[in-house]
Scaffold this motif. Structure first.
Motif, short mmCIF file in Angstrom:
data_model
loop_
_atom_site.label_atom_id
_atom_site.label_comp_id
_atom_site.label_asym_id
_atom_site.label_seq_id
_atom_site.Cartn_x
_atom_site.Cartn_y
_atom_site.Cartn_z
N GLY A 148 6.49 -0.56 11.99
CA GLY A 148 5.38 -1.12 11.08
C GLY A 148 5.44 -0.41 9.47
O GLY A 148 4.29 -0.37 8.96
N VAL A 149 6.57 -0.71 9.02
CA VAL A 149 6.50 -0.24 7.70
C VAL A 149 7.14 -1.48 7.08
O VAL A 149 8.40 -2.04 7.15
CB VAL A 149 7.80 0.77 7.44
CG1 VAL A 149 8.02 1.27 6.09
CG2 VAL A 149 7.29 2.21 8.21
N PRO A 150 6.52 -1.95 5.93
CA PRO A 150 7.14 -3.10 4.96
C PRO A 150 8.68 -2.80 4.30
O PRO A 150 8.82 -1.67 3.91
CB PRO A 150 6.04 -3.17 3.84
CG PRO A 150 5.39 -2.09 4.09
CD PRO A 150 5.57 -1.09 5.28
N VAL A 151 9.02 -3.75 4.33
CA VAL A 151 10.58 -3.63 3.58
C VAL A 151 10.62 -4.71 2.45
O VAL A 151 10.34 -5.73 2.68
CB VAL A 151 11.75 -3.60 4.69
CG1 VAL A 151 11.50 -5.10 5.45
CG2 VAL A 151 13.10 -3.69 4.14
N ILE A 152 11.22 -4.05 1.40
CA ILE A 152 11.50 -5.03 0.11
C ILE A 152 13.09 -4.94 0.15
O ILE A 152 13.86 -3.93 0.11
CB ILE A 152 11.08 -4.41 -0.90
CG1 ILE A 152 9.44 -4.15 -0.87
CG2 ILE A 152 11.43 -5.24 -2.34
CD1 ILE A 152 8.80 -3.37 -2.08
N VAL A 153 13.67 -6.23 0.12
CA VAL A 153 15.14 -6.41 -0.05
C VAL A 153 15.57 -6.82 -1.55
O VAL A 153 15.01 -7.70 -1.90
CB VAL A 153 15.62 -7.42 1.24
CG1 VAL A 153 17.12 -7.53 0.90
CG2 VAL A 153 14.96 -7.14 2.53
N ALA A 194 5.66 5.76 -7.64
CA ALA A 194 5.29 6.94 -6.74
C ALA A 194 4.64 8.01 -7.67
O ALA A 194 3.58 8.58 -7.20
CB ALA A 194 6.76 7.66 -6.35
N ARG A 195 4.92 8.00 -8.91
CA ARG A 195 4.04 8.75 -9.91
C ARG A 195 2.68 8.46 -10.07
O ARG A 195 1.58 9.20 -9.92
CB ARG A 195 4.65 8.99 -11.16
CG ARG A 195 5.99 9.78 -11.46
CD ARG A 195 6.22 9.74 -12.94
NE ARG A 195 6.57 8.81 -13.64
CZ ARG A 195 7.60 7.82 -13.85
NH1 ARG A 195 8.86 8.56 -12.87
NH2 ARG A 195 7.83 6.95 -14.41
N SER A 234 5.88 4.56 3.73
CA SER A 234 4.82 3.66 3.21
C SER A 234 5.58 2.45 2.83
O SER A 234 5.22 1.22 2.99
CB SER A 234 4.18 4.15 1.85
OG SER A 234 3.67 5.35 2.09
N VAL A 235 6.82 2.25 2.47
CA VAL A 235 7.52 1.20 1.99
C VAL A 235 9.00 1.47 2.00
O VAL A 235 9.45 2.75 1.58
CB VAL A 235 7.07 0.38 0.76
CG1 VAL A 235 7.57 1.24 -0.32
CG2 VAL A 235 8.01 -1.08 0.62
N VAL A 236 9.91 0.51 2.51
CA VAL A 236 11.37 1.06 2.50
C VAL A 236 11.95 -0.19 1.43
O VAL A 236 11.64 -1.28 1.72
CB VAL A 236 12.02 0.78 3.86
CG1 VAL A 236 13.77 0.97 3.79
CG2 VAL A 236 11.36 1.76 4.83
N LEU A 237 13.11 0.32 0.58
CA LEU A 237 13.37 -0.67 -0.44
C LEU A 237 15.14 -0.56 0.26
O LEU A 237 15.90 0.42 0.13
CB LEU A 237 13.47 -0.01 -1.99
CG LEU A 237 12.32 -0.55 -2.70
CD1 LEU A 237 12.37 0.55 -3.98
CD2 LEU A 237 12.45 -1.96 -3.26
N ASP A 246 0.85 -1.02 -0.09
CA ASP A 246 0.05 0.05 0.07
C ASP A 246 0.95 1.26 0.15
O ASP A 246 1.50 1.55 1.09
CB ASP A 246 -0.76 0.00 1.32
CG ASP A 246 -2.01 -1.15 1.36
OD1 ASP A 246 -2.61 -1.34 0.15
OD2 ASP A 246 -2.17 -1.88 2.35
N VAL A 247 0.98 2.05 -1.10
CA VAL A 247 1.59 3.49 -1.06
C VAL A 247 0.27 4.24 -1.57
O VAL A 247 -0.01 4.36 -2.54
CB VAL A 247 2.90 3.33 -2.02
CG1 VAL A 247 3.29 4.69 -2.24
CG2 VAL A 247 3.60 2.26 -2.09
N PRO A 248 -0.19 5.07 -0.47
CA PRO A 248 -1.22 6.06 -0.52
C PRO A 248 -0.63 7.43 -1.17
O PRO A 248 0.31 7.61 -1.15
CB PRO A 248 -1.80 6.03 0.74
CG PRO A 248 -0.54 6.08 1.64
CD PRO A 248 0.24 4.87 0.91
N PRO A 249 -1.78 8.06 -1.54
CA PRO A 249 -1.19 9.46 -2.28
C PRO A 249 -0.50 10.19 -1.04
O PRO A 249 -1.02 10.13 0.14
CB PRO A 249 -2.73 10.19 -2.69
CG PRO A 249 -3.48 9.00 -2.84
CD PRO A 249 -3.13 7.86 -2.00
N GLY A 250 0.52 10.94 -1.56
CA GLY A 250 1.32 11.47 -0.33
C GLY A 250 2.14 10.68 0.67
O GLY A 250 2.75 10.92 1.33
#
Length: 394
Positions: free
Chosen positions: A196-201, A135-136, A168-171, A110-114
């Motif tokens: 509480g932030v999802p992380v993508i490795v 993001a766009r 929203s998420v961390v890469l 989930d990456v909401p507006p803002g």
């Protein structure tokens, strides 16, 4: 022929330090070229090439029978690759590459507006492009955290902590592509989970380079098998944590749409499944080499070789806190200016043309580097030759 091709094969010991003797016979690489950039494209060993050729011949002898048999064969290949990296089979899907895996993961979260997608200054270019696209699409922003080249694990965690809060998420990279650095992934995952932030490795270099590369607690991890695991290109794994499995979907909608993870990724219509099926032959070769022991010897050999190249080029080997086992950076002298991607490629081509060597050129924080990476086909003579040929270029 490179000098490494003429050396005896196997491991020896010199002053209690493993000495590497290369195995170019296991590959079909052109001996007239110094192949010092395994980390970009990998190199498929002879055994895996032969397995792939047999599979392609089988597929064309009877295409209908080939596609009927594929589900069971793909599932077996997937299970073996999952076991090889220590992944939970129920959450391990096959994808073409890490770029595809990261794109799938960004589709699921989930990456909401803002919202904010957090990356570091070491982020791989294609992964950064994926973050910017999402993001766009979602009216979010990409936040880049600058991380100095020589940052310690404590410094990396401290630098990311403020940006993680409310993201929203961390890469994050497991092993950075541009800087050949092992990031403190376990601690970064803990940081994200506590917030509480999802992380993508991004584990593109993980399989075969990092022991047990799938980190515990990551929401998503994607790793390429065509690099250090030497599988045919087009073979990568995506590991998905249980909470995300029901919403993680392939990028291509096909007849597996109603299946569960990981089976829904097994069938992507008339795709080329040969790389996945032939990957086991590469793993067999690595097992025969005793790759964990060989990797340690290759790493020691490469460290010495990088020092030799740096001295010859008028540069230096940066003191990284956690350098990748079989990749090393050589900082180029200030007179070598590489200001954009076109200049990077121009220098790669010049080195290939004039020095007969395939190397990677990277830039971080305005500093240009040669990124040298090695596998079992490389020997000390490769770096001796590169060191002899480079000075005329700089």
């Amino acid at each position: 022929m490179t000098s490494s091709d003429c050396r005896p094969q196997g491991l020896t010991s010199v002053s209690n330090r493993p000495a590497w003797r290369p195995r170019p016979d296991l590959w079909t690489l052109d001996p007239a070229v110094l192949h010092l950039n395994h980390g970009s494209w990998g190199a498929v060993p002879r055994a895996a090439q032969e397995a792939a050729a047999r599979l392609r011949a089988e597929s064309e002898a009877n295409p209908a029978a080939w596609f009927r048999a594929l589900p069971d064969r793909v599932a077996a290949a997937r299970r073996r690759l999952a076991a090889w990296v220590g992944a939970d089979e129920a959450g391990f899907a096959l994808v073409p590459n890490v770029s595809a895996g990261v794109t799938v993961a960004l589709t699921a979260v989930d990456v909401p507006p803002g919202g904010r997608i957090v990356v570091t200054s070491h982020c791989y270019g294609a992964v950064r492009f994926a973050a910017e696209r999402f993001a766009r699409l979602r009216g979010a922003t990409v936040v880049e955290v600058p991380v100095p080249l020589t940052a310690s694990p404590d410094e990396v965690v401290a630098l990311l902590a403020p940006a993680v809060s409310g993201a929203s998420v961390v890469l994050v990279d497991q092993v950075t592509s541009a800087t050949a650095t092992v990031f403190p992934v376990a601690r970064l995952i803990e940081l994200c989970r506590s917030a509480g932030v999802p992380v993508i490795v991004d584990g593109a270099h993980g399989p075969g380079l990092v022991p047990l590369p799938v980190p515990e607690g990551a929401d998503f991890w994607a790793g390429n098998f065509h690099k250090w695991a030497c599988a045919p290109r087009g073979t990568a794994g995506l590991v998905v944590a249980p909470r995300w499995r029901s919403r993680t979907m392939p990028l291509v909608v096909s007849w597996s749409e109603q299946a569960s993870l990981p089976e829904r990724f097994d069938w992507q219509a008339t795709a080329d499944y040969v790389p996945w099926l032939a990957a086991g032959a590469a793993l067999d070769m690595l097992d025969e080499l005793d790759w964990p022991a060989a990797r340690a010897a290759v790493s020691a050999m490469l460290a010495d070789g990088a020092d030799e190249v740096a001295n010859a080029a008028g540069g230096e080997v940066p003191e990284l806190a956690a350098p990748a086992a079989t990749m090393r950076l050589v900082a180029l002298p200030p007179s070598v200016r590489v200001e954009d991607k076109a200049a990077e490629e121009a220098l790669r081509r010049r080195i290939a043309r004039e020095a007969g060597a395939e190397v990677n050129v990277t830039v971080h924080a305005g500093q240009a580097f040669l990124r040298l990476s090695a596998h079992a086909y490389n020997g000390p003579g490769d770096y001796e030759l590169l060191a002899a040929r480079l000075p005329v270029l700089f």
